[in-house]
Design a protein around this motif. Structure first.
Motif, short mmCIF file in Angstrom:
data_model
loop_
_atom_site.label_atom_id
_atom_site.label_comp_id
_atom_site.label_asym_id
_atom_site.label_seq_id
_atom_site.Cartn_x
_atom_site.Cartn_y
_atom_site.Cartn_z
N PRO A 101 0.81 -1.23 0.00
CA PRO A 101 0.00 0.00 0.00
C PRO A 101 0.84 1.28 0.00
N ALA A 102 1.91 1.31 0.78
CA ALA A 102 2.77 2.50 0.82
C ALA A 102 3.42 2.75 -0.53
N PHE A 103 3.86 1.67 -1.18
CA PHE A 103 4.48 1.82 -2.50
C PHE A 103 3.49 2.39 -3.51
N PHE A 104 2.27 1.84 -3.54
CA PHE A 104 1.27 2.30 -4.50
C PHE A 104 0.82 3.74 -4.20
N LEU A 105 0.80 4.10 -2.92
CA LEU A 105 0.47 5.49 -2.59
C LEU A 105 1.50 6.45 -3.17
N LEU A 106 2.77 6.12 -2.99
CA LEU A 106 3.82 6.98 -3.54
C LEU A 106 3.76 6.99 -5.06
N TYR A 107 3.49 5.84 -5.65
CA TYR A 107 3.41 5.76 -7.10
C TYR A 107 2.33 6.72 -7.63
N HIS A 108 1.14 6.63 -7.05
CA HIS A 108 0.04 7.48 -7.52
C HIS A 108 0.26 8.95 -7.14
N LEU A 109 0.90 9.15 -6.01
CA LEU A 109 1.14 10.52 -5.55
C LEU A 109 2.01 11.28 -6.53
N PHE A 110 3.00 10.60 -7.12
CA PHE A 110 3.92 11.26 -8.04
C PHE A 110 3.62 10.93 -9.50
N SER A 111 2.41 10.38 -9.74
CA SER A 111 1.96 10.15 -11.11
C SER A 111 0.76 11.01 -11.44
N SER A 112 0.14 11.60 -10.42
CA SER A 112 -1.10 12.36 -10.62
C SER A 112 -0.79 13.85 -10.80
N SER A 113 -1.43 14.45 -11.78
CA SER A 113 -1.21 15.87 -12.04
C SER A 113 -1.95 16.76 -11.05
N ASP A 114 -2.99 16.21 -10.40
CA ASP A 114 -3.70 16.98 -9.38
C ASP A 114 -4.09 16.08 -8.23
N ILE A 115 -4.20 16.68 -7.05
CA ILE A 115 -4.59 15.96 -5.83
C ILE A 115 -5.68 16.76 -5.15
N GLY A 116 -6.82 16.14 -4.91
CA GLY A 116 -7.93 16.84 -4.26
C GLY A 116 -8.42 18.04 -5.03
N GLY A 117 -8.33 17.97 -6.36
CA GLY A 117 -8.80 19.07 -7.19
C GLY A 117 -7.81 20.20 -7.35
N LYS A 118 -6.62 20.07 -6.77
CA LYS A 118 -5.59 21.10 -6.88
C LYS A 118 -4.38 20.54 -7.60
N ALA A 119 -3.59 21.44 -8.20
CA ALA A 119 -2.38 21.02 -8.90
C ALA A 119 -1.44 20.32 -7.92
N ASN A 120 -0.83 19.26 -8.37
CA ASN A 120 0.08 18.47 -7.52
C ASN A 120 1.44 19.16 -7.45
N GLU A 121 1.65 19.90 -6.38
CA GLU A 121 2.91 20.65 -6.23
C GLU A 121 4.10 19.73 -5.93
N LEU A 122 3.83 18.50 -5.55
CA LEU A 122 4.93 17.58 -5.27
C LEU A 122 5.75 17.28 -6.53
N LEU A 123 5.09 17.41 -7.68
CA LEU A 123 5.79 17.12 -8.93
C LEU A 123 6.87 18.15 -9.25
N ASP A 124 6.88 19.26 -8.53
CA ASP A 124 7.90 20.28 -8.76
C ASP A 124 9.24 19.94 -8.10
N HIS A 125 9.21 18.99 -7.20
CA HIS A 125 10.44 18.64 -6.47
C HIS A 125 11.35 17.75 -7.30
N LYS A 126 12.65 17.89 -7.03
CA LYS A 126 13.65 17.13 -7.78
C LYS A 126 14.68 16.51 -6.83
N LEU A 127 15.38 15.51 -7.33
CA LEU A 127 16.58 14.99 -6.68
C LEU A 127 17.73 15.34 -7.60
N PHE A 128 18.57 16.25 -7.18
CA PHE A 128 19.56 16.87 -8.07
C PHE A 128 18.80 17.54 -9.22
N THR A 129 18.94 17.04 -10.45
CA THR A 129 18.21 17.66 -11.55
C THR A 129 17.08 16.78 -12.08
#
Length: 254
Positions: A101-129
């Motif tokens: 469940p934790a793996f699939f949560l992270l997968y969907h969290l960083f695959s979705s363009s929006d969360i709760g009707g708002k833009a997914n700001e998590l997608l702006d984060h990077k590791l190095f570049t």
């Protein structure tokens, strides 16, 4: 999903003074460690069960000899022995299943363009570049194999390969002396799936390479961290288990 996203974001904010731009990646690693700590009691229980099965080896050998010409009776006697000693052959699978469940949560969290009707700001984060929502294919398109994102993935692949090789060698040693076959080389009813699983077991860790290549980088970090944790954890929990003393159970992929 929104609650989990807020939790990860808040944790990244706490880590930002220490890891700066890599705070979100550090938060994912820390979440993974917390999940593994929660699952650790199940891992210890699985280790106790596998050690108990190892101690049953002399009794299993006696049952094989006794029912050498009757695989069905051997299988029934083996199941009765496991029931009597309160040993489950499937106990080793539980830690991996609980983590899914934790793996699939992270997968969907960083695959979705929006969360709760708002833009997914998590997608702006990077590791190095490399964006945490990106995949290996994206990294190859952004500088090629030896570009900064590509080199990051090469480092992840190298770590996964090292861990998988360690797991492969260890699992092969544990399975070598006691394959789960019925007496006389025949398959007992219902044992075919277990035998097939045993044959592919040593190779399961290498499937992590494929997973890291196709999932978002955030989920890949979870997989790499969890797989490395599993290798260290199993080496510790099974440190006093003799080589070849019994089946190891499913090799950990997560």
């Amino acid at each position: 999903m929104s609650v989990f996203a807020s939790l990860v974001a808040d944790l990244a904010d706490l880590l930002e003074p220490f890891f700066h731009a890599g705070a979100m990646a550090a938060a994912i690693v820390l979440v993974t460690a917390c999940v593994r700590l929660l699952v650790h009691p199940l891992s210890r229980a699985a280790a106790r069960g596998q050690k108990a099965r190892a101690k049953l080896s002399p009794q299993i050998a006696a049952l094989r000899a006794k029912h050498a010409k009757n695989p069905e009776k051997f299988q029934r006697a083996l199941l009765e022995l496991h029931r009597k000693e309160q040993v489950s052959p499937l106990a080793g699978c539980l830690p991996g299943l609980v983590q899914l469940p934790a793996f699939f949560l992270l997968y969907h969290l960083f695959s979705s363009s929006d969360i709760g009707g708002k833009a997914n700001e998590l997608l702006d984060h990077k590791l190095f570049t490399a964006p945490l929502g990106g995949r290996w294919a994206d990294a190859l398109g952004d500088g090629g194999l030896l570009g900064a994102p590509g080199l990051l993935y090469l480092a992840l692949f190298a770590l996964v390969t090292a861990v998988a090789t360690f797991n492969y060698r260890r699992t092969k040693r544990q399975l070598a002396a006691n394959p789960p076959a019925a007496p006389g080389g025949e398959q007992a009813p219902g044992a075919g799936a277990m035998t097939a699983m045993t044959r592919v077991m040593p190779f399961l860790s290498f499937m992590t390479l494929f997973t890291v290549a196709v999932v978002p980088l955030a989920a890949a970090l979870y997989v790499v961290t969890s797989t490395t944790w599993s290798a260290v954890e199993r080496a510790y929990l099974y440190r006093d288990m003799p080589t070849g003393s019994g089946a190891m159970g499913a090799a950990a992929v997560l």
